[in-house]
Write a protein that holds these residues in place. Structure first.
Motif, PDB file in Angstrom:
ATOM      1  N   SER A   1      -8.299  -3.487 -28.476  1.00  0.00           N
ATOM      2  CA  SER A   1      -9.266  -4.385 -28.941  1.00  0.00           C
ATOM      3  C   SER A   1      -9.083  -4.632 -30.279  1.00  0.00           C
ATOM      4  O   SER A   1      -8.745  -3.940 -30.993  1.00  0.00           O
ATOM      5  CB  SER A   1     -10.410  -3.818 -28.485  1.00  0.00           C
ATOM      6  N   PRO A   2      -9.701  -5.817 -30.463  1.00  0.00           N
ATOM      7  CA  PRO A   2      -9.960  -6.287 -31.938  1.00  0.00           C
ATOM      8  C   PRO A   2     -10.740  -5.417 -32.862  1.00  0.00           C
ATOM      9  O   PRO A   2     -10.559  -5.351 -33.955  1.00  0.00           O
ATOM     10  CB  PRO A   2     -10.558  -7.736 -31.750  1.00  0.00           C
ATOM     11  N   TYR A   3     -11.644  -4.497 -32.430  1.00  0.00           N
ATOM     12  CA  TYR A   3     -12.717  -3.949 -33.110  1.00  0.00           C
ATOM     13  C   TYR A   3     -12.514  -2.554 -32.460  1.00  0.00           C
ATOM     14  O   TYR A   3     -12.292  -2.149 -31.375  1.00  0.00           O
ATOM     15  CB  TYR A   3     -14.057  -4.596 -33.099  1.00  0.00           C
ATOM     16  N   THR A   4     -12.974  -1.487 -33.534  1.00  0.00           N
ATOM     17  CA  THR A   4     -13.094  -0.179 -32.961  1.00  0.00           C
ATOM     18  C   THR A   4     -14.280   0.533 -33.666  1.00  0.00           C
ATOM     19  O   THR A   4     -14.584   0.159 -34.860  1.00  0.00           O
ATOM     20  CB  THR A   4     -11.689   0.891 -33.600  1.00  0.00           C
TER      21      THR A   4
ATOM     22  N   ASP B   1      -3.566  19.485 -36.564  1.00  0.00           N
ATOM     23  CA  ASP B   1      -3.707  18.315 -37.272  1.00  0.00           C
ATOM     24  C   ASP B   1      -5.057  17.725 -37.329  1.00  0.00           C
ATOM     25  O   ASP B   1      -5.517  17.482 -35.944  1.00  0.00           O
ATOM     26  CB  ASP B   1      -2.562  17.280 -37.051  1.00  0.00           C
ATOM     27  N   THR B   2      -5.712  17.575 -38.381  1.00  0.00           N
ATOM     28  CA  THR B   2      -7.099  17.087 -38.167  1.00  0.00           C
ATOM     29  C   THR B   2      -7.316  15.500 -37.888  1.00  0.00           C
ATOM     30  O   THR B   2      -8.206  15.205 -37.623  1.00  0.00           O
ATOM     31  CB  THR B   2      -7.855  17.675 -39.548  1.00  0.00           C
ATOM     32  N   ARG B   3      -6.398  14.863 -38.016  1.00  0.00           N
ATOM     33  CA  ARG B   3      -6.411  13.503 -37.833  1.00  0.00           C
ATOM     34  C   ARG B   3      -6.154  13.175 -36.256  1.00  0.00           C
ATOM     35  O   ARG B   3      -5.304  12.562 -35.810  1.00  0.00           O
ATOM     36  CB  ARG B   3      -5.218  12.824 -38.580  1.00  0.00           C
ATOM     37  N   VAL B   4      -7.086  13.692 -35.424  1.00  0.00           N
ATOM     38  CA  VAL B   4      -7.008  13.522 -34.100  1.00  0.00           C
ATOM     39  C   VAL B   4      -7.315  12.019 -33.679  1.00  0.00           C
ATOM     40  O   VAL B   4      -6.484  11.533 -32.828  1.00  0.00           O
ATOM     41  CB  VAL B   4      -8.347  14.207 -33.344  1.00  0.00           C
TER      42      VAL B   4
ATOM     43  N   LEU C   1     -13.277   4.996 -25.128  1.00  0.00           N
ATOM     44  CA  LEU C   1     -12.125   6.048 -24.969  1.00  0.00           C
ATOM     45  C   LEU C   1     -12.447   7.336 -25.529  1.00  0.00           C
ATOM     46  O   LEU C   1     -12.789   7.483 -26.732  1.00  0.00           O
ATOM     47  CB  LEU C   1     -11.101   5.507 -25.894  1.00  0.00           C
ATOM     48  N   ALA C   2     -12.751   8.181 -24.602  1.00  0.00           N
ATOM     49  CA  ALA C   2     -13.153   9.762 -24.954  1.00  0.00           C
ATOM     50  C   ALA C   2     -11.829  10.614 -25.121  1.00  0.00           C
ATOM     51  O   ALA C   2     -10.985  10.283 -24.344  1.00  0.00           O
ATOM     52  CB  ALA C   2     -13.740  10.062 -23.843  1.00  0.00           C
TER      53      ALA C   2
ATOM     54  N   MET D   1      -5.560   8.506 -30.769  1.00  0.00           N
ATOM     55  CA  MET D   1      -6.664   7.653 -30.001  1.00  0.00           C
ATOM     56  C   MET D   1      -6.302   6.213 -30.525  1.00  0.00           C
ATOM     57  O   MET D   1      -6.289   5.105 -29.950  1.00  0.00           O
ATOM     58  CB  MET D   1      -7.950   7.771 -30.467  1.00  0.00           C
ATOM     59  N   TRP D   2      -6.201   5.825 -31.829  1.00  0.00           N
ATOM     60  CA  TRP D   2      -6.159   4.686 -32.409  1.00  0.00           C
ATOM     61  C   TRP D   2      -4.729   3.786 -31.898  1.00  0.00           C
ATOM     62  O   TRP D   2      -4.916   2.630 -31.668  1.00  0.00           O
ATOM     63  CB  TRP D   2      -6.122   4.518 -33.939  1.00  0.00           C
ATOM     64  N   PRO D   3      -3.711   4.574 -31.794  1.00  0.00           N
ATOM     65  CA  PRO D   3      -2.481   3.998 -31.376  1.00  0.00           C
ATOM     66  C   PRO D   3      -2.553   3.293 -29.901  1.00  0.00           C
ATOM     67  O   PRO D   3      -1.912   2.485 -29.489  1.00  0.00           O
ATOM     68  CB  PRO D   3      -1.567   4.949 -31.277  1.00  0.00           C
TER      69      PRO D   3
END
Length: 321
Positions: free
Chosen positions: A91-94, A77-80, A39-40, A85-87
């Motif tokens: 998948s179980p792992y990142t 916002d630095t929490r890109v 996921l880019a 992305m994370w929402p």
């Protein structure tokens, strides 16, 4: 992708056209017996990075997806990854890899995800890393451990955000759903993320050099310091001290001694950057001040009493920046 991926690789990119193909190819080269998704996220690049990533998304529609921003989000916002992305991850792992870094072992995901699958008590998997410069030449290594081991949280606190190469991080996606308040206090995201994950369970450190971290690349924080942007570092160290204080409170003081030392170090760095000699030489900072080299002390004195000389040097050394 017909199968649900076991792991999603977050590729964070902005103006890294020079490096992005090496990064993308290293992710696609992973040899696994499970499906994974890349996921880019391109943050409105202006150098063609977005076009290169679009090529990969078109070429590998089942393995490569692109979020292309029309406006830069990091400046707001630095929490890109946390915001954009994370929402979206199912998948179980990142895993994480920034666009100027790359993976060096085609078995990286197999090694790290496999370990987390077999050991549910572990929250985080990381590894040693090669260091390379902007030209791709060897620049050392990030290898604090010589053999596979469990990483004490105290080592991470003492080492700061540069202790772990972000490109080595693999974790359980569920932990990214509900981030603590202190995560958002720092101006950077890697250090608070690593502390948070390490506090949730064990951390396995793999001694293999599974990735490469690029130092002094265009746009890096280190390069910003070299070109004289002291205000960025004052904000950084101030926010890190605040974040660590929040971490200490959230963990019930479980690592209080290590946190206290780290907070004091960040506050000393703020005093150094402000050329506050009184605070630097105070009793509580005596250890930090004694640890400074003669060259480092002279630099502070020059900044305080002869700033014109420093400005002249910077204009000569960095072309007026």
């Amino acid at each position: 992708m017909t199968e649900r991926p076991l792991v999603t690789v977050c590729l964070l990119a902005y103006n890294q056209a020079r490096y992005i193909r090496q990064c993308a190819e290293s992710l696609l080269a992973q040899e696994t017996d499970f499906p994974f998704l890349i996921l880019a996220h391109d943050d409105a690049s202006t150098d063609g990075t977005d076009k290169i990533l679009s090529e990969y998304a078109e070429r590998y529609p089942d393995r490569f997806r692109l979020i292309a921003e029309e406006e830069n989000t990091y400046s707001k916002d630095t929490r890109v990854m946390a915001r954009h992305m994370w929402p979206l991850i199912d998948s179980p792992y990142t895993a994480i890899c920034e666009g100027d870094d790359y993976w060096t072992d085609p078995r990286k995901l197999a090694i790290q995800v496999g370990y987390l699958e077999e050991h549910p008590e572990y929250a985080l998997s990381v590894s040693n890393a090669h260091l390379v410069n902007g030209e791709g030449e060897p620049a050392g290594e990030l290898a604090p451990y010589a053999a596979d081991t469990d990483m004490p949280v105290e080592d991470l606190i003492a080492g700061g955000g540069g202790f772990i190469a972000t490109a080595s991080v693999v974790t359980r996606t569920a932990y990214l759903r509900d981030l603590p308040e202190y995560y958002f206090r720092s101006t950077v995201g890697d250090a608070p993320l690593q502390l948070y994950l390490a506090s949730l369970g064990k951390t396995r450190w793999h001694a293999g050099r599974l990735c490469a971290y690029r130092v002094n690349a265009a746009g890096s924080w280190t390069l910003a310091q070299l070109t004289g942007k002291r205000e960025n570092y004052i904000r950084f160290h101030t926010s890190m001290a605040d974040m660590l204080t929040g971490f200490d409170e959230a963990t019930g003081g479980a690592y209080h001694t290590a946190v206290g030392t780290a907070v004091a170090r960040h506050r000393f760095e703020v005093a150094r950057l402000r050329c506050d000699l009184k605070t630097m030489r105070s009793a509580e900072n005596a250890g930090f001040y004694r640890a400074m080299t003669g060259k480092e002390r002279r630099r502070v004195y020059l900044m305080k009493y002869c700033p014109w000389a420093v400005a002249l040097y910077r204009r000569f050394r960095f072309g007026g920046k």
